[in-house]
Design a protein around this motif. Sequence first.
Motif, mmCIF file in Angstrom:
data_model
loop_
_atom_site.group_PDB
_atom_site.id
_atom_site.type_symbol
_atom_site.label_atom_id
_atom_site.label_comp_id
_atom_site.label_asym_id
_atom_site.label_seq_id
_atom_site.Cartn_x
_atom_site.Cartn_y
_atom_site.Cartn_z
ATOM 1 N N THR A 21 -10.665 -38.688 -22.884
ATOM 2 C CA THR A 21 -10.901 -40.114 -22.649
ATOM 3 C C THR A 21 -12.399 -40.390 -22.586
ATOM 4 O O THR A 21 -12.898 -41.316 -23.226
ATOM 5 N N LEU A 22 -13.123 -39.571 -21.836
ATOM 6 C CA LEU A 22 -14.575 -39.733 -21.721
ATOM 7 C C LEU A 22 -15.268 -39.484 -23.052
ATOM 8 O O LEU A 22 -16.226 -40.187 -23.402
ATOM 9 N N ALA A 23 -14.772 -38.517 -23.811
ATOM 10 C CA ALA A 23 -15.358 -38.236 -25.126
ATOM 11 C C ALA A 23 -15.153 -39.431 -26.060
ATOM 12 O O ALA A 23 -16.067 -39.803 -26.811
ATOM 13 N N ARG A 24 -13.971 -40.067 -25.996
ATOM 14 C CA ARG A 24 -13.711 -41.231 -26.842
ATOM 15 C C ARG A 24 -14.603 -42.403 -26.435
ATOM 16 O O ARG A 24 -15.128 -43.117 -27.299
ATOM 17 N N ILE A 25 -14.800 -42.605 -25.148
ATOM 18 C CA ILE A 25 -15.685 -43.681 -24.681
ATOM 19 C C ILE A 25 -17.103 -43.426 -25.188
ATOM 20 O O ILE A 25 -17.775 -44.342 -25.658
ATOM 21 N N GLU A 26 -17.530 -42.180 -25.127
ATOM 22 C CA GLU A 26 -18.866 -41.818 -25.621
ATOM 23 C C GLU A 26 -18.989 -42.139 -27.118
ATOM 24 O O GLU A 26 -20.007 -42.663 -27.569
ATOM 25 N N GLU A 27 -17.944 -41.839 -27.899
ATOM 26 C CA GLU A 27 -17.944 -42.161 -29.334
ATOM 27 C C GLU A 27 -18.055 -43.671 -29.553
ATOM 28 O O GLU A 27 -18.804 -44.135 -30.419
ATOM 29 N N LEU A 28 -17.290 -44.449 -28.767
ATOM 30 C CA LEU A 28 -17.308 -45.908 -28.906
ATOM 31 C C LEU A 28 -18.673 -46.490 -28.537
ATOM 32 O O LEU A 28 -19.134 -47.446 -29.158
#
Length: 153
Positions: free
Chosen positions: A42-49
């Motif tokens: 989840t945190l990795a996806r937020i970082e990508e966004l």
Amino acid sequence: MRILGLDYGSKTVGVAVSDPLKITAQTVETIVRKEENKLRKTLARIEELVKEYEVESIVLGLPKNMNNSLGDRAEKTMEFRSMVERRTGLPVVLWDERLTTVAAERTLIESSVRRENRKEYIDQIAASFILQGYLDARSMKREKQSETDETRQ
């Protein structure tokens, strides 16, 4: 630069983003995880966004109780805030999210979205309501400051 809006839930995170002028909020996606404490992806996806949308700050919905007190969900949200700040290096503003999910549900009903399909969209719509509330308050604060500055001159 844009602002990212997040609606943090036990198994999902609704995501919205502002336009570059920071006037309107648009839905982006719902990040789903299998278990509440499994936040790495989840945190990795937020970082990508954050990188994809060139985000400068994040607004995170704070689930206060109706009497303005903070419960267990709010405590978990504040822990999540710290994780997001560490992961992205961006400031994360907490924003009162009371009744945003109710408003999102009402919007979906009024839009004739079938009950079984609402779950897919409700968190990202709630995120857009959280972000839009923040953007509107920010705009009003700037207008008031501008009026105050004009009367001083």
